[in-house]
Scaffold this motif. Sequence first.
Motif, short mmCIF file in Angstrom:
data_model
loop_
_atom_site.label_atom_id
_atom_site.label_comp_id
_atom_site.label_asym_id
_atom_site.label_seq_id
_atom_site.Cartn_x
_atom_site.Cartn_y
_atom_site.Cartn_z
N ASP A 1 0.81 -1.21 0.00
CA ASP A 1 0.00 0.00 0.00
C ASP A 1 0.85 1.26 0.00
O ASP A 1 0.39 2.32 0.41
N ALA A 2 2.10 1.17 -0.45
CA ALA A 2 2.97 2.31 -0.35
C ALA A 2 3.08 3.13 -1.61
O ALA A 2 3.69 4.18 -1.60
N SER A 3 2.52 2.69 -2.71
CA SER A 3 2.71 3.45 -3.93
C SER A 3 1.55 3.31 -4.86
O SER A 3 0.81 2.34 -4.82
N ARG A 4 1.40 4.31 -5.76
CA ARG A 4 0.38 4.27 -6.79
C ARG A 4 1.00 4.00 -8.15
O ARG A 4 0.31 3.98 -9.14
N GLY A 5 2.28 3.84 -8.22
CA GLY A 5 2.91 3.64 -9.51
C GLY A 5 3.88 2.49 -9.49
O GLY A 5 4.31 2.02 -8.44
N SER A 6 4.27 2.03 -10.68
CA SER A 6 5.16 0.88 -10.78
C SER A 6 6.57 1.21 -10.34
O SER A 6 7.37 0.31 -10.14
N GLY B 1 -3.70 -14.52 -0.22
CA GLY B 1 -4.36 -14.01 -1.43
C GLY B 1 -3.92 -14.73 -2.68
O GLY B 1 -4.74 -15.06 -3.55
N ASN B 2 -2.62 -15.01 -2.79
CA ASN B 2 -2.10 -15.71 -3.96
C ASN B 2 -2.69 -17.12 -4.06
O ASN B 2 -3.08 -17.57 -5.14
N MET B 3 -2.78 -17.82 -2.91
CA MET B 3 -3.32 -19.18 -2.92
C MET B 3 -4.80 -19.18 -3.30
O MET B 3 -5.25 -20.03 -4.07
N LEU B 4 -5.55 -18.23 -2.77
CA LEU B 4 -6.98 -18.18 -3.09
C LEU B 4 -7.21 -17.90 -4.57
O LEU B 4 -8.05 -18.53 -5.21
N GLY C 1 -19.15 1.18 3.35
CA GLY C 1 -18.83 1.09 4.78
C GLY C 1 -18.06 -0.17 5.14
O GLY C 1 -17.51 -0.25 6.25
N ASP C 2 -17.99 -1.16 4.25
CA ASP C 2 -17.21 -2.36 4.53
C ASP C 2 -15.76 -1.99 4.79
O ASP C 2 -15.22 -1.07 4.17
N ILE C 3 -15.12 -2.74 5.70
CA ILE C 3 -13.74 -2.44 6.04
C ILE C 3 -12.85 -3.63 5.70
O ILE C 3 -13.30 -4.78 5.64
N PHE C 4 -11.56 -3.32 5.50
CA PHE C 4 -10.56 -4.33 5.13
C PHE C 4 -9.26 -3.97 5.83
O PHE C 4 -8.94 -2.80 6.02
N PHE C 5 -8.50 -5.00 6.19
CA PHE C 5 -7.24 -4.78 6.87
C PHE C 5 -6.04 -5.12 5.99
O PHE C 5 -4.90 -4.92 6.41
N PHE C 6 -6.32 -5.62 4.79
CA PHE C 6 -5.24 -5.99 3.87
C PHE C 6 -5.65 -5.65 2.45
O PHE C 6 -6.80 -5.86 2.05
N ARG C 7 -4.69 -5.14 1.66
CA ARG C 7 -4.97 -4.79 0.28
C ARG C 7 -5.37 -6.02 -0.54
O ARG C 7 -6.14 -5.91 -1.50
N MET C 8 -4.86 -7.19 -0.18
CA MET C 8 -5.20 -8.40 -0.93
C MET C 8 -6.69 -8.74 -0.80
O MET C 8 -7.25 -9.41 -1.67
N GLU C 9 -7.33 -8.30 0.27
CA GLU C 9 -8.77 -8.52 0.41
C GLU C 9 -9.52 -7.78 -0.69
O GLU C 9 -10.52 -8.27 -1.21
N LEU C 10 -9.05 -6.58 -1.03
CA LEU C 10 -9.67 -5.82 -2.11
C LEU C 10 -9.52 -6.57 -3.43
O LEU C 10 -10.42 -6.53 -4.28
N CYS C 11 -8.39 -7.24 -3.61
CA CYS C 11 -8.12 -7.96 -4.86
C CYS C 11 -9.03 -9.17 -5.02
O CYS C 11 -9.64 -9.37 -6.08
N VAL C 12 -9.14 -10.02 -3.98
CA VAL C 12 -9.90 -11.26 -4.11
C VAL C 12 -11.40 -10.99 -4.21
O VAL C 12 -12.15 -11.86 -4.67
N LEU C 13 -11.83 -9.78 -3.80
CA LEU C 13 -13.25 -9.42 -3.91
C LEU C 13 -13.55 -8.64 -5.18
O LEU C 13 -14.72 -8.35 -5.45
N GLY C 14 -12.53 -8.26 -5.95
CA GLY C 14 -12.75 -7.51 -7.18
C GLY C 14 -13.09 -6.06 -6.94
O GLY C 14 -13.59 -5.39 -7.85
N LEU C 15 -12.82 -5.54 -5.74
CA LEU C 15 -13.12 -4.15 -5.45
C LEU C 15 -12.04 -3.23 -6.01
O LEU C 15 -12.33 -2.15 -6.52
N HIS C 16 -10.79 -3.68 -5.92
CA HIS C 16 -9.64 -2.92 -6.43
C HIS C 16 -8.59 -3.95 -6.82
O HIS C 16 -8.04 -4.63 -5.96
N ALA C 17 -8.30 -4.07 -8.10
CA ALA C 17 -7.49 -5.18 -8.60
C ALA C 17 -6.01 -5.09 -8.24
O ALA C 17 -5.42 -6.10 -7.84
N PRO C 18 -5.32 -3.95 -8.38
CA PRO C 18 -3.88 -3.92 -8.09
C PRO C 18 -3.60 -4.11 -6.61
O PRO C 18 -4.25 -3.51 -5.76
N SER C 19 -2.60 -4.93 -6.29
CA SER C 19 -2.25 -5.14 -4.90
C SER C 19 -1.39 -4.01 -4.34
O SER C 19 -1.22 -3.90 -3.14
N MET C 20 -0.83 -3.18 -5.23
CA MET C 20 -0.01 -2.06 -4.78
C MET C 20 -0.52 -0.72 -5.29
O MET C 20 -0.68 0.22 -4.53
#
Length: 672
Positions: free
Chosen positions: A99-104, A191-194, A216-235
């Motif tokens: 979660d430290a950057s918006r770019g590659s 997240g990778n295994m799932l 209002g849903d909350i998440f504690f890990f960026r990978m949760e956003l990925c596996v739910l399709g809410l936000h695809a990039p992990s970084m």
Amino acid sequence: MQGGSGLNSVPPASIDKTRVLDVKPLRSLKPIWPSPDQAPNYVQAPPSGPFPAGYSPFYPFASPPPASQPPAAPTPLRSFRTPEPSTAVPNGDVESSMDASRGSDSRKRSGRPLRSAQKMTSAERRSRALEIPVNHNFVSPISLVQREDGNREVVDLVMIAFDGLRRRLSQLEDSGMTPSGLAKRADLKAGNMLMTKMFRTNQRRRVGTVPGVEVGDIFFFRMELCVLGLHAPSMAGIDYLNVKGESDEDPVALSIVSSGYYDDDAGDENVLIYSGQGGGANMVEKQASDQKLERGNLALERSLRRGNEVRVIRGMRDGVNLNSKVYVYDGLYTIQESWMQKGKSGANIFKYKLVRVPGQSPAFGIWKSIEKWKEGVSTRAGLINPDLTSGAEGTPVTLVNDVDNEKAPGYFTYFPSLRYFKPYNALSSSSCKCQSSCNPGDLNCSCNQTNKGDFAYIGNGILVSRKPMLYECGPSCQCFPGCKNRVSQSGLKLRLEVFKTKDRGWGLRSWDPIRAGTFICEYAGEVIDKARLKQRLQEGEKDDYVFDTSRVYQPFKWNDPGLLERDSSDDPSAEEVYNIPSPLVISAKSFGNVARFMNHSCYPNVFWQPIIYEDNSQSYMHIAFFTLRHIPPMTELTYDYGVVTNEGDVSSNLRKRKCLCGSSKCRGFFGL
């Protein structure tokens, strides 16, 4: 309207939202550069100009058109293309921080280049393969249709599976049962295994809302956003895809994560000033450079022109665990303005003004309200008592009623634990001889041995798995009172609130965001015989505060979903069946704690776990409550009251109540 911004932000009426975008997979995107004649015009300018003499303003930095001029017609959008079935990150290519950057350009932050799977030696590949005891026979319960488009139950199933796997990986690492470094980032591994096993949902990329994910849903890990399709990039902080217009392809922004790493202004609950990606804009060294109108920046600019809605996820520091972040889905926003300005690094960065779409449920706004209450509890509307416990708990519990004029629940004495009249000797435990604190993986610890060698909690006090019976260290143990195996004896840690509901009496909720597996409280009260309870009911005595372990409770899965191999050949599902030789009945009518205010739900977010520990050479059982999934602030805490087993019992009819939980899985009644 709830969640309204107070600002008129209506996309152009000519947009046909019934048409679907035609999208390329993310890996096939090509950056779109500004034309050469536009490149020199990267100049600093305020949102509304004016520009320096000799410069010709270009979009998105041109001033908005006057109100008398109609906006330019948006480019029509066509249908999405379905992306490849898996976007799992290959082993070895996972970033050490997400979660430290918006770019590659952030791939170099770790100080050493990433080693790709193709460049690893055969010995390294074998070592990687042995790191995780994967169950290769595992079959995902998520259907092909559910992978493309989810719903609330599927989202909850994926979230529970992710966190169950993550907790188990963390436990293996803490216990030294796997090679060092396995669970340094257990969230990435999980997240990778799932994703590899297709245990995910909402894989079809889309503009707008994501099925099953609520504001209002909350998440504690960026990978949760990925596996739910809410936000695809992990970084990266900007999720975008190329879309096909009438004549050419343009990127369109789908979602953004504002995590506080860049110079975002996230103080307003309805307006977000968001910084662009790239250029090392977060840096203060000389390497920082001006951002370019490409990739996510270009997608945000194009979305400004199109007027499409963008999902916003706000990241903020966790008030309970200051070393971690919480991400809250704040709903849909539209981009209203963009400009360039100098950042803290001295480089020019893009700025985008996003305004929340009116009519959505409050999300980030709730967090802002709680901040004010914590500064001064007297600002809480409907406050009756700032501390219901009168100091019996280390953390105060507020009493609030903003529904009617009732001033307090029925009289009771606040008592934080159980009142036993005799020891609970149906099960035995043994006190440990550990010095200081018990350690995960220490086979000489008798408490670990009683738990079949597993340390019940990971480092931050999160419960790893449901057990038939969980054994904690107690007052008879030689380890320190602060031992990490005494979680349920530590009292309240969350800032809880007893509040008046609209139709179910008093309820319980938290000011804090709560992670899955967090200890809430135990069920406090008087331990009574089942025969005595039956006699009370037959005599017409009303007791609406009874907890009875002999009731039938709706089964559910919470542990690791089976992606990891087990040392034992036992059925993994058997581990989640409680083993209580004799019933435990607790009445909180006269003596009790906050647990007496938790209401029933047929689809609860809290579950109970039997725990036993020794005190003065006698064993006592307690009922501890843990969160089943992540719970946003101000969400009511509920658990399953169960159903009375013997329908022929005269007491059963007296203890059956109509259920008002309102969930899709409502049984219609529950025991009481």
